[in-house]
Design a protein around this motif. Structure first.
Motif, PDB file in Angstrom:
ATOM      1  N   ASP A 192      10.130   7.131  -4.064  1.00  0.00           N
ATOM      2  CA  ASP A 192      10.728   5.592  -5.043  1.00  0.00           C
ATOM      3  C   ASP A 192      11.269   5.631  -5.820  1.00  0.00           C
ATOM      4  O   ASP A 192      12.674   4.946  -6.120  1.00  0.00           O
ATOM      5  CB  ASP A 192       9.747   4.291  -4.727  1.00  0.00           C
ATOM      6  CG  ASP A 192       9.361   4.426  -3.714  1.00  0.00           C
ATOM      7  OD1 ASP A 192       9.894   4.606  -2.748  1.00  0.00           O
ATOM      8  OD2 ASP A 192       8.169   3.856  -3.444  1.00  0.00           O
ATOM      9  N   ILE A 193      10.818   5.966  -6.940  1.00  0.00           N
ATOM     10  CA  ILE A 193      11.721   5.911  -8.392  1.00  0.00           C
ATOM     11  C   ILE A 193      12.626   7.033  -7.979  1.00  0.00           C
ATOM     12  O   ILE A 193      13.142   6.835  -9.159  1.00  0.00           O
ATOM     13  CB  ILE A 193      10.726   6.063  -9.511  1.00  0.00           C
ATOM     14  CG1 ILE A 193       9.196   7.485  -9.627  1.00  0.00           C
ATOM     15  CG2 ILE A 193      10.209   4.874 -10.055  1.00  0.00           C
ATOM     16  CD1 ILE A 193       8.550   7.045 -10.471  1.00  0.00           C
ATOM     17  N   ARG A 194      12.628   8.049  -7.359  1.00  0.00           N
ATOM     18  CA  ARG A 194      13.799   9.342  -8.093  1.00  0.00           C
ATOM     19  C   ARG A 194      15.139   8.552  -6.819  1.00  0.00           C
ATOM     20  O   ARG A 194      16.202   8.998  -6.766  1.00  0.00           O
ATOM     21  CB  ARG A 194      13.501  10.463  -6.913  1.00  0.00           C
ATOM     22  CG  ARG A 194      12.291  11.247  -8.626  1.00  0.00           C
ATOM     23  CD  ARG A 194      12.203  12.266  -7.768  1.00  0.00           C
ATOM     24  NE  ARG A 194      12.790  12.742  -6.735  1.00  0.00           N
ATOM     25  CZ  ARG A 194      12.238  13.893  -5.268  1.00  0.00           C
ATOM     26  NH1 ARG A 194      11.324  13.659  -5.684  1.00  0.00           N
ATOM     27  NH2 ARG A 194      13.662  14.223  -4.391  1.00  0.00           N
ATOM     28  N   GLU A 195      14.628   7.767  -6.068  1.00  0.00           N
ATOM     29  CA  GLU A 195      15.430   6.475  -5.360  1.00  0.00           C
ATOM     30  C   GLU A 195      16.011   5.895  -6.371  1.00  0.00           C
ATOM     31  O   GLU A 195      16.689   4.120  -5.266  1.00  0.00           O
ATOM     32  CB  GLU A 195      15.314   6.365  -4.019  1.00  0.00           C
ATOM     33  CG  GLU A 195      15.121   7.304  -3.173  1.00  0.00           C
ATOM     34  CD  GLU A 195      14.148   6.908  -1.907  1.00  0.00           C
ATOM     35  OE1 GLU A 195      14.178   5.555  -1.739  1.00  0.00           O
ATOM     36  OE2 GLU A 195      13.619   8.344  -1.387  1.00  0.00           O
ATOM     37  N   ARG A 196      15.376   5.004  -7.903  1.00  0.00           N
ATOM     38  CA  ARG A 196      15.566   4.053  -8.109  1.00  0.00           C
ATOM     39  C   ARG A 196      14.903   2.587  -7.513  1.00  0.00           C
ATOM     40  O   ARG A 196      15.547   1.215  -7.909  1.00  0.00           O
ATOM     41  CB  ARG A 196      17.149   3.483  -8.775  1.00  0.00           C
ATOM     42  CG  ARG A 196      17.254   4.906  -9.310  1.00  0.00           C
ATOM     43  CD  ARG A 196      19.078   4.942  -9.272  1.00  0.00           C
ATOM     44  NE  ARG A 196      19.978   3.791 -10.138  1.00  0.00           N
ATOM     45  CZ  ARG A 196      20.148   3.868 -10.837  1.00  0.00           C
ATOM     46  NH1 ARG A 196      21.139   5.081 -11.703  1.00  0.00           N
ATOM     47  NH2 ARG A 196      21.011   3.377 -11.312  1.00  0.00           N
ATOM     48  N   LYS A 197      13.672   3.210  -6.368  1.00  0.00           N
ATOM     49  CA  LYS A 197      13.713   1.917  -6.268  1.00  0.00           C
ATOM     50  C   LYS A 197      12.390   1.564  -7.291  1.00  0.00           C
ATOM     51  O   LYS A 197      11.609   1.766  -7.363  1.00  0.00           O
ATOM     52  CB  LYS A 197      13.196   2.209  -4.676  1.00  0.00           C
ATOM     53  CG  LYS A 197      13.983   1.690  -3.246  1.00  0.00           C
ATOM     54  CD  LYS A 197      12.932   2.635  -2.076  1.00  0.00           C
ATOM     55  CE  LYS A 197      14.337   3.321  -1.017  1.00  0.00           C
ATOM     56  NZ  LYS A 197      13.042   3.965  -0.100  1.00  0.00           N
TER      57      LYS A 197
ATOM     58  N   ALA B 295       0.552  -1.402   0.135  1.00  0.00           N
ATOM     59  CA  ALA B 295      -0.104  -0.343   0.146  1.00  0.00           C
ATOM     60  C   ALA B 295       0.443   1.038   0.037  1.00  0.00           C
ATOM     61  O   ALA B 295       0.702   2.231  -0.947  1.00  0.00           O
ATOM     62  CB  ALA B 295      -0.995  -0.006   1.386  1.00  0.00           C
ATOM     63  N   ASP B 296       1.945   1.284   1.167  1.00  0.00           N
ATOM     64  CA  ASP B 296       2.551   2.497   0.813  1.00  0.00           C
ATOM     65  C   ASP B 296       4.359   2.426  -0.479  1.00  0.00           C
ATOM     66  O   ASP B 296       3.614   3.511  -1.162  1.00  0.00           O
ATOM     67  CB  ASP B 296       4.131   1.949   1.942  1.00  0.00           C
ATOM     68  CG  ASP B 296       4.841   3.478   2.345  1.00  0.00           C
ATOM     69  OD1 ASP B 296       3.827   3.656   2.763  1.00  0.00           O
ATOM     70  OD2 ASP B 296       5.790   3.640   1.522  1.00  0.00           O
ATOM     71  N   ASP B 297       4.005   1.210  -1.332  1.00  0.00           N
ATOM     72  CA  ASP B 297       4.616   1.712  -2.419  1.00  0.00           C
ATOM     73  C   ASP B 297       3.128   2.085  -3.855  1.00  0.00           C
ATOM     74  O   ASP B 297       3.780   2.664  -4.660  1.00  0.00           O
ATOM     75  CB  ASP B 297       4.897   0.277  -2.803  1.00  0.00           C
ATOM     76  CG  ASP B 297       5.620  -0.425  -2.017  1.00  0.00           C
ATOM     77  OD1 ASP B 297       6.558   0.872  -1.258  1.00  0.00           O
ATOM     78  OD2 ASP B 297       7.150  -1.466  -1.702  1.00  0.00           O
ATOM     79  N   ILE B 298       2.361   1.744  -3.774  1.00  0.00           N
ATOM     80  CA  ILE B 298       1.034   2.423  -4.095  1.00  0.00           C
ATOM     81  C   ILE B 298       1.280   3.774  -4.208  1.00  0.00           C
ATOM     82  O   ILE B 298       1.294   4.985  -5.131  1.00  0.00           O
ATOM     83  CB  ILE B 298      -0.011   1.850  -4.170  1.00  0.00           C
ATOM     84  CG1 ILE B 298      -0.246  -0.346  -4.271  1.00  0.00           C
ATOM     85  CG2 ILE B 298      -0.922   2.219  -4.682  1.00  0.00           C
ATOM     86  CD1 ILE B 298      -0.844  -0.745  -4.372  1.00  0.00           C
ATOM     87  N   LEU B 299       1.539   3.852  -2.958  1.00  0.00           N
ATOM     88  CA  LEU B 299       0.720   5.853  -2.650  1.00  0.00           C
ATOM     89  C   LEU B 299       1.660   6.490  -2.531  1.00  0.00           C
ATOM     90  O   LEU B 299       1.746   7.638  -3.392  1.00  0.00           O
ATOM     91  CB  LEU B 299       0.557   5.875  -0.816  1.00  0.00           C
ATOM     92  CG  LEU B 299      -0.566   5.068  -0.050  1.00  0.00           C
ATOM     93  CD1 LEU B 299      -1.188   4.891   1.103  1.00  0.00           C
ATOM     94  CD2 LEU B 299      -1.464   6.724  -0.836  1.00  0.00           C
ATOM     95  N   ASP B 300       3.223   5.751  -2.911  1.00  0.00           N
ATOM     96  CA  ASP B 300       4.169   6.625  -3.635  1.00  0.00           C
ATOM     97  C   ASP B 300       4.240   7.023  -5.695  1.00  0.00           C
ATOM     98  O   ASP B 300       4.314   8.296  -5.700  1.00  0.00           O
ATOM     99  CB  ASP B 300       5.165   5.747  -3.701  1.00  0.00           C
ATOM    100  CG  ASP B 300       6.648   6.885  -4.072  1.00  0.00           C
ATOM    101  OD1 ASP B 300       7.027   6.884  -2.557  1.00  0.00           O
ATOM    102  OD2 ASP B 300       7.437   6.826  -4.608  1.00  0.00           O
ATOM    103  N   TYR B 301       3.338   6.144  -5.758  1.00  0.00           N
ATOM    104  CA  TYR B 301       2.909   6.683  -6.938  1.00  0.00           C
ATOM    105  C   TYR B 301       1.448   7.838  -7.708  1.00  0.00           C
ATOM    106  O   TYR B 301       1.693   8.170  -8.289  1.00  0.00           O
ATOM    107  CB  TYR B 301       2.509   5.171  -8.181  1.00  0.00           C
ATOM    108  CG  TYR B 301       3.726   4.291  -8.493  1.00  0.00           C
ATOM    109  CD1 TYR B 301       4.280   5.235  -9.581  1.00  0.00           C
ATOM    110  CD2 TYR B 301       3.913   3.717  -7.694  1.00  0.00           C
ATOM    111  CE1 TYR B 301       5.911   4.671 -10.235  1.00  0.00           C
ATOM    112  CE2 TYR B 301       5.419   3.195  -8.116  1.00  0.00           C
ATOM    113  CZ  TYR B 301       5.961   3.306  -8.904  1.00  0.00           C
ATOM    114  OH  TYR B 301       7.600   2.858  -9.706  1.00  0.00           O
TER     115      TYR B 301
END
Ligand code: FPP
Ligand code: MG
Length: 328
Positions: free
Chosen positions: A234-239, A214-220
């Motif tokens: 996340d993507i800015r950190e290449r995660k 859920a946290d990773d979805i919220l990042d988007y």
């Protein structure tokens, strides 16, 4: 919509007592350390881990009563979490946490590292001085697991090669492990049976996996003003997290290359971050990740169904709905 306040209701009084318990144990020697400690303690976030520990304990305790052993378990997991976030923001070079400057942004990384170490060290000291060794040894193992997860994540981020399996291993270690231990330590604190402790561990593990997805979805999907964290972090950190993995797995070689090339330069180019974010949204990455999250929540709820109905069990069930609906 389920709120944290609704979930906390059956243990409201205990949570207030828990706050005083934490405050009475955590005070620093003065100076900068006190200032940093006060800063992090005054913004403790949602307190999900101690809440889970206490609900788990109350659900298993025959009379629903919980006491100092449970508060200790709840404090140990909460402070491990707090230390890990202080360090995480140093590792991620994040300037915001819970809508405020991160400790590293405010006092520099070198002080933030020490503040995290201090919280962890004091936590262990308090745990050992309590003499409740079963709880301390149950909880302490996760620190190594958190570190393993974080190193694994950083390694895959730098190589930009996180597969679905890698992702589940990472979130299992960096997030689900501590939530699993929160739930099982709660059960242990009221002398639950080995079967009850193991069941609550399974509950926490499944709920913790869902929580991180859920946290990773919220990042988007969510705005920084809502989450209190940097946008597209996340993507800015290449995660590479589940929503993007879902898209990458279905992309042809050319599109996959295009997406990964964009992720590689996201940190310096917000338009590339936006390109990846919109592709993930358009190509069903969010929906697929939500399906995976819901499957974990089902698993968590089926564990709860083995326990007798009670307001505490109801709250833990509501926590699962909260994870599915959460906006920050
Ligand atoms: C947040 O993840 C970070 C974690 C869940 C774990 C961090 C663990 C360490 C730094 C290992 C060291 C541990 C201790 C106890 C000192 P995230 O970056 O995905 O989430 P965020 O968006 O909230 O930053
Ligand atoms: Mg982070």
């Amino acid at each position: 919509m389920v709120t944290i306040d609704t979930i906390r209701k059956p243990i409201e009084a205990e949570l207030a007592e828990f706050d005083s318990f934490v405050r009475s144990h955590f005070s620093a020697e003065g100076g900068l350390l006190s200032e940093m400690l006060e800063y992090v303690l005054s913004s403790r976030g949602k307190g999900i881990r101690p809440m889970i520990a206490m609900l788990s304990a109350a659900m298993i305790s025959p009379s629903g009563t919980i006491g100092k052993r449970t508060y200790l378990a709840a404090m140990l997991v909460e402070m491990i979490h707090m230390a890990s976030l202080i360090h995480d923001d140093v590792i991620d070079d994040a300037d915001k946490r819970r809508g405020r400057p991160s400790v590293n942004a405010r006092w520099q990384s070198k002080n933030a590292v020490l503040a995290g170490d201090y919280v962890l060290a004091r936590n262990m000291d308090i745990g050992m001085s309590s003499g409740q060794y079963d709880i301390v040894s149950h909880v302490i193992r996760t620190i190594a697991t958190l570190c393993e997860g974080e190193v694994l994540q950083g390694d895959h981020a730098s190589k930009m090669d996180t597969s679905r399996e890698d992702y589940f291993e990472i979130i299992g270690k960096k997030t689900a492990s501590l939530i699993a231990v929160s739930a099982s330590a709660g059960a242990l604190s009221v002398k639950g049976t080995p079967a009850q402790i193991a069941a609550m561990h399974r509950f926490g593990e499944a709920a913790g996996m869902a929580f991180q997805i859920a946290d990773d979805i919220l990042d988007y999907t969510s705005q920084s003003s809502v989450t209190g964290k940097p946008v597209n972090a996340d993507i800015r950190e290449r995660k590479i997290t589940l929503p993007l993995i879902e898209v990458l797995e279905r992309a042809d070689a050319e599109h996959r290359r295009e997406l990964l090339d964009a992720v590689a330069v996201c940190a310096d180019d917000p338009s590339k971050a936006e390109f990846v974010r919109s592709a993930v949204e358009r190509e069903g990455g969010i929906e697929r990740a939500r399906e995976v999250m819901k499957a974990y929540l089902q698993r968590a709820m089926s564990v709860l169904s083995q326990f007798e109905p009670s307001p505490y069990r109801e709250s833990l069930t509501q926590f699962c709905s909260y994870v599915a609906e959460r906006e920050k």
